[in-house]
Design a protein around this motif. Structure first.
Motif, PDB file in Angstrom:
ATOM      1  N   MET A   4      37.573  36.398  49.418  1.00 17.64           N
ATOM      2  CA  MET A   4      38.162  37.626  49.342  1.00 17.64           C
ATOM      3  C   MET A   4      37.953  38.771  47.958  1.00 17.64           C
ATOM      4  O   MET A   4      36.465  38.103  46.977  1.00 17.64           O
ATOM      5  CB  MET A   4      39.569  37.455  48.663  1.00 17.64           C
ATOM      6  CG  MET A   4      39.651  36.513  47.954  1.00 17.64           C
ATOM      7  SD  MET A   4      41.407  36.060  47.484  1.00 17.64           S
ATOM      8  CE  MET A   4      41.109  34.286  46.573  1.00 17.64           C
ATOM      9  N   PRO A  36      42.276  33.437  50.110  1.00 13.67           N
ATOM     10  CA  PRO A  36      42.253  34.717  51.036  1.00 13.67           C
ATOM     11  C   PRO A  36      43.423  34.446  52.032  1.00 13.67           C
ATOM     12  O   PRO A  36      43.956  33.161  52.982  1.00 13.67           O
ATOM     13  CB  PRO A  36      41.018  34.681  51.784  1.00 13.67           C
ATOM     14  CG  PRO A  36      40.027  33.451  51.333  1.00 13.67           C
ATOM     15  CD  PRO A  36      40.862  32.374  50.399  1.00 13.67           C
ATOM     16  N   GLY A  76      41.976  41.759  48.931  1.00  8.18           N
ATOM     17  CA  GLY A  76      41.939  41.049  47.645  1.00  8.18           C
ATOM     18  C   GLY A  76      43.442  40.088  46.042  1.00  8.18           C
ATOM     19  O   GLY A  76      43.655  40.868  46.313  1.00  8.18           O
TER      20      GLY A  76
END
Length: 126
Positions: A4, A36, A76
């Motif tokens: 991420m 992630p 993210g």
């Protein structure tokens, strides 16, 4: 393994930016570990806490973070901090001196002691 995008930004500078496999942070309601694909979240960071970012290169970066927010999206993690110092950049002697000077009988002194302790922890010293 999935990764991420992570951005850690303080008022004065971008502290860390890149791809990571894991982020750990201390928020006002407890600790959070982010992988992630984590559920979108917005959390307030502790006034004096630690953030650890495990980069895709296998290196971990520990940062003393003072206030701010953690924002998790499908793309993210963004960490917006009032101030932040990477553990390897912390002057340990200065942090110890700040801890010694802090008058913990007052709220302001207790906050200063907490910030100094977070800096020492990020530097790998306790």
């Amino acid at each position: 393994m999935a990764d991420m995008k992570v951005e850690l930004v303080a008022v004065e500078r971008r502290v860390w930016s890149g791809e990571a496999t894991f982020v750990f942070a201390r928020t006002t309601v407890g600790e959070i570990g982010v992988l992630p694909g984590h559920e979108p979240t917005l959390a307030q960071l502790e006034d004096a806490g630690i953030v650890r970012i495990d980069g895709t290169d296998g290196n971990s970066t520990t940062v003393a973070v003072h206030g701010g927010f953690l924002h998790i999206t499908p793309e993210g993690v963004t960490i917006l901090a009032e101030s932040a110092e990477i553990g390897g950049e912390i002057d340990v002697d200065r942090a110890r001196a700040a801890l010694d000077r802090a008058d913990t009988s007052e709220d302001e002194g207790a906050a200063a002691a907490a910030r100094a302790q977070a800096r020492l922890k990020a530097a790998g010293v306790e």
